[in-house]
Write a protein that holds these residues in place. Sequence first.
Motif, PDB file in Angstrom:
ATOM      1  N   SER A   1       0.818  -1.207   0.000  1.00  0.00           N
ATOM      2  CA  SER A   1       0.000   0.000   0.000  1.00  0.00           C
ATOM      3  C   SER A   1       0.853   1.260   0.000  1.00  0.00           C
ATOM      4  O   SER A   1       0.600   2.202  -0.768  1.00  0.00           O
ATOM      5  N   LEU A   2       1.870   1.279   0.842  1.00  0.00           N
ATOM      6  CA  LEU A   2       2.738   2.459   0.929  1.00  0.00           C
ATOM      7  C   LEU A   2       3.485   2.689  -0.383  1.00  0.00           C
ATOM      8  O   LEU A   2       3.584   3.828  -0.866  1.00  0.00           O
TER       9      LEU A   2
ATOM     10  N   ARG B   1       4.081   6.218  -4.921  1.00  0.00           N
ATOM     11  CA  ARG B   1       4.335   6.362  -6.358  1.00  0.00           C
ATOM     12  C   ARG B   1       3.261   7.240  -7.004  1.00  0.00           C
ATOM     13  O   ARG B   1       3.552   8.100  -7.834  1.00  0.00           O
ATOM     14  N   ARG B   2       2.014   7.026  -6.614  1.00  0.00           N
ATOM     15  CA  ARG B   2       0.921   7.820  -7.167  1.00  0.00           C
ATOM     16  C   ARG B   2       1.037   9.287  -6.755  1.00  0.00           C
ATOM     17  O   ARG B   2       0.807  10.186  -7.569  1.00  0.00           O
ATOM     18  N   ALA B   3       1.351   9.522  -5.501  1.00  0.00           N
ATOM     19  CA  ALA B   3       1.464  10.897  -5.020  1.00  0.00           C
ATOM     20  C   ALA B   3       2.565  11.640  -5.753  1.00  0.00           C
ATOM     21  O   ALA B   3       2.419  12.815  -6.107  1.00  0.00           O
ATOM     22  N   GLN B   4       3.672  10.968  -5.991  1.00  0.00           N
ATOM     23  CA  GLN B   4       4.783  11.591  -6.704  1.00  0.00           C
ATOM     24  C   GLN B   4       4.394  11.885  -8.149  1.00  0.00           C
ATOM     25  O   GLN B   4       4.696  12.952  -8.690  1.00  0.00           O
ATOM     26  N   SER B   5       3.700  10.949  -8.780  1.00  0.00           N
ATOM     27  CA  SER B   5       3.292  11.116 -10.165  1.00  0.00           C
ATOM     28  C   SER B   5       2.284  12.254 -10.315  1.00  0.00           C
ATOM     29  O   SER B   5       2.292  12.978 -11.321  1.00  0.00           O
ATOM     30  N   ALA B   6       1.413  12.428  -9.305  1.00  0.00           N
ATOM     31  CA  ALA B   6       0.372  13.454  -9.374  1.00  0.00           C
ATOM     32  C   ALA B   6       0.939  14.870  -9.348  1.00  0.00           C
ATOM     33  O   ALA B   6       0.223  15.830  -9.642  1.00  0.00           O
ATOM     34  N   ARG B   7       2.193  15.007  -9.013  1.00  0.00           N
ATOM     35  CA  ARG B   7       2.818  16.337  -9.010  1.00  0.00           C
ATOM     36  C   ARG B   7       3.018  16.872 -10.424  1.00  0.00           C
ATOM     37  O   ARG B   7       3.123  18.082 -10.612  1.00  0.00           O
ATOM     38  N   THR B   8       3.090  15.959 -11.371  1.00  0.00           N
ATOM     39  CA  THR B   8       3.339  16.389 -12.752  1.00  0.00           C
ATOM     40  C   THR B   8       2.239  15.961 -13.719  1.00  0.00           C
ATOM     41  O   THR B   8       2.111  16.542 -14.788  1.00  0.00           O
ATOM     42  N   VAL B   9       1.462  14.952 -13.358  1.00  0.00           N
ATOM     43  CA  VAL B   9       0.442  14.427 -14.265  1.00  0.00           C
ATOM     44  C   VAL B   9      -0.893  14.321 -13.534  1.00  0.00           C
ATOM     45  O   VAL B   9      -0.962  13.762 -12.438  1.00  0.00           O
TER      46      VAL B   9
ATOM     47  N   PHE C   1      -7.661   1.633  -1.734  1.00  0.00           N
ATOM     48  CA  PHE C   1      -7.268   1.024  -0.455  1.00  0.00           C
ATOM     49  C   PHE C   1      -8.486   0.647   0.384  1.00  0.00           C
ATOM     50  O   PHE C   1      -8.615  -0.501   0.820  1.00  0.00           O
ATOM     51  N   TYR C   2      -9.373   1.590   0.608  1.00  0.00           N
ATOM     52  CA  TYR C   2     -10.484   1.352   1.534  1.00  0.00           C
ATOM     53  C   TYR C   2     -11.562   0.430   0.980  1.00  0.00           C
ATOM     54  O   TYR C   2     -12.350  -0.126   1.748  1.00  0.00           O
ATOM     55  N   PHE C   3     -11.607   0.278  -0.333  1.00  0.00           N
ATOM     56  CA  PHE C   3     -12.574  -0.660  -0.907  1.00  0.00           C
ATOM     57  C   PHE C   3     -11.911  -1.993  -1.268  1.00  0.00           C
ATOM     58  O   PHE C   3     -12.556  -2.868  -1.836  1.00  0.00           O
ATOM     59  N   GLY C   4     -10.653  -2.139  -0.959  1.00  0.00           N
ATOM     60  CA  GLY C   4      -9.923  -3.359  -1.284  1.00  0.00           C
ATOM     61  C   GLY C   4      -9.831  -4.324  -0.120  1.00  0.00           C
ATOM     62  O   GLY C   4     -10.289  -4.049   0.996  1.00  0.00           O
ATOM     63  N   ASP C   5      -9.198  -5.455  -0.380  1.00  0.00           N
ATOM     64  CA  ASP C   5      -9.074  -6.502   0.636  1.00  0.00           C
ATOM     65  C   ASP C   5      -8.208  -6.073   1.813  1.00  0.00           C
ATOM     66  O   ASP C   5      -8.411  -6.539   2.934  1.00  0.00           O
ATOM     67  N   TYR C   6      -7.244  -5.213   1.588  1.00  0.00           N
ATOM     68  CA  TYR C   6      -6.288  -4.863   2.636  1.00  0.00           C
ATOM     69  C   TYR C   6      -6.964  -4.175   3.818  1.00  0.00           C
ATOM     70  O   TYR C   6      -6.737  -4.521   4.976  1.00  0.00           O
ATOM     71  N   PHE C   7      -7.807  -3.189   3.514  1.00  0.00           N
ATOM     72  CA  PHE C   7      -8.486  -2.476   4.601  1.00  0.00           C
ATOM     73  C   PHE C   7      -9.439  -3.398   5.344  1.00  0.00           C
ATOM     74  O   PHE C   7      -9.530  -3.357   6.579  1.00  0.00           O
ATOM     75  N   PHE C   8     -10.148  -4.248   4.610  1.00  0.00           N
ATOM     76  CA  PHE C   8     -11.111  -5.131   5.264  1.00  0.00           C
ATOM     77  C   PHE C   8     -10.410  -6.191   6.113  1.00  0.00           C
ATOM     78  O   PHE C   8     -10.982  -6.701   7.076  1.00  0.00           O
ATOM     79  N   LEU C   9      -9.187  -6.524   5.763  1.00  0.00           N
ATOM     80  CA  LEU C   9      -8.407  -7.421   6.612  1.00  0.00           C
ATOM     81  C   LEU C   9      -8.142  -6.757   7.960  1.00  0.00           C
ATOM     82  O   LEU C   9      -8.368  -7.360   9.025  1.00  0.00           O
TER      83      LEU C   9
ATOM     84  N   ARG D   1      -0.592   2.048  11.511  1.00  0.00           N
ATOM     85  CA  ARG D   1      -0.598   3.480  11.816  1.00  0.00           C
ATOM     86  C   ARG D   1       0.513   4.247  11.086  1.00  0.00           C
ATOM     87  O   ARG D   1       0.225   5.238  10.398  1.00  0.00           O
ATOM     88  N   PRO D   2       1.776   3.840  11.200  1.00  0.00           N
ATOM     89  CA  PRO D   2       2.821   4.594  10.490  1.00  0.00           C
ATOM     90  C   PRO D   2       2.684   4.537   8.969  1.00  0.00           C
ATOM     91  O   PRO D   2       3.047   5.484   8.273  1.00  0.00           O
ATOM     92  N   THR D   3       2.136   3.434   8.457  1.00  0.00           N
ATOM     93  CA  THR D   3       1.951   3.328   7.012  1.00  0.00           C
ATOM     94  C   THR D   3       0.941   4.350   6.513  1.00  0.00           C
ATOM     95  O   THR D   3       1.191   5.082   5.553  1.00  0.00           O
ATOM     96  N   ARG D   4      -0.214   4.426   7.171  1.00  0.00           N
ATOM     97  CA  ARG D   4      -1.238   5.370   6.730  1.00  0.00           C
ATOM     98  C   ARG D   4      -0.778   6.807   6.911  1.00  0.00           C
ATOM     99  O   ARG D   4      -1.073   7.672   6.071  1.00  0.00           O
ATOM    100  N   PHE D   5      -0.049   7.092   7.983  1.00  0.00           N
ATOM    101  CA  PHE D   5       0.477   8.442   8.186  1.00  0.00           C
ATOM    102  C   PHE D   5       1.477   8.805   7.079  1.00  0.00           C
ATOM    103  O   PHE D   5       1.518   9.941   6.616  1.00  0.00           O
ATOM    104  N   SER D   6       2.269   7.831   6.662  1.00  0.00           N
ATOM    105  CA  SER D   6       3.238   8.079   5.589  1.00  0.00           C
ATOM    106  C   SER D   6       2.521   8.340   4.262  1.00  0.00           C
ATOM    107  O   SER D   6       2.939   9.208   3.480  1.00  0.00           O
TER     108      SER D   6
END
Length: 243
Positions: free
Chosen positions: A110-111, A116-124, A138-146, A169-174
Motif C-alpha cells: 500500500s505504501l 508512487r501515485r502521489a509523486q506522479s500526481a505532481r506532474t500528471v 485502499f479502503y474498498f480493497g481486501d487490505y483495509f477489510f483485513l 498506523r505509520p503506514t497510513r500516516f506516511s
Amino acid sequence: MSNSKEPKPTGRPTPATLRAAAPRQKLRSRRDSSAEPKYASRRTQAERSETTRKQLLEAAIKLVRAKGFGGLRTVEVADLAGVSRGALLHHFKNKHALVVAVLQYVNELSLTQSARRAQSARTVGDPIEGIIQDARDFYFGDYFFLELAIAMSDESSHNLKRETYQISRPTRFSVEAAWADTLVSAGLPKQLASDILALTMSVVRGFSVRTLIENDPEQFSRLLKVWRDIIRLHIASSIKSRK
C-alpha cells in the motif's frame, strides 16, 4: 524374329545415373551446430521459497475477506495456496505469525503504490482526483477489510490488535504525508492541504464501511463526484479569502 538379346541389368549404376544422383549431404555433428539448445532458467531455492510465501499471504487475505478473521484456518490457507501444511508451517509457525506477516505485506504494498501515485500526481493529472482514487483503491480493497476484521475480532486477539495498530498506523500516516506534500507542491497552503486530505480520507473510508450494509457502487461514485465539486469550491473560496 530378332536374335539380338536385351541387355540384362547388372545392378551397377551407369554414367547417366551417376550424373542424376542427388549429392549426398554431409551430416553435421551437434558440436558443429550453431543452434545451441535453450533451457528455461531454473529458479533458485530462495526464489521458490519466496513464491510459496507470497501464495500463502495472498490466500490468507482472500480467506479473511470471505470468512472474517475468526473463520481463518491455516489448513484452508495451505489448500487455497496449493501447498502442503508443512510448507505453511515452514514459513509461519502459527496463525498469529501468518496474520502479522500478512499485515506487514499489505502495508508495504500500500505504501509503495500510494507514494508512487502521489509523486506522479505532481506532474500528471489532478491531485484531488489522485487522492480520491488512491483512497478508494485502499479502503474498498481486501487490505483495509483485513485490518477491519482484526479490529472487530474478540478480546482473545488483543495482542494481534495491538500489532495491527503498530504496523498500520505509520503506514497510513506516511501515505497521508506523501499526498499532503503533493497538494502543497500544487500551491495549496499547508493547513488547507491537511484539511482536504483528512476530510477526503474520512469520506471514502466511510463509504467503504457502508458497503457492509449497502453496496451501491453507482451511488458511491456519484457522491464522490459531489465531494470533488465541494472540494474545488472550498479551495477556490479559501484561496480567494487569503488575497
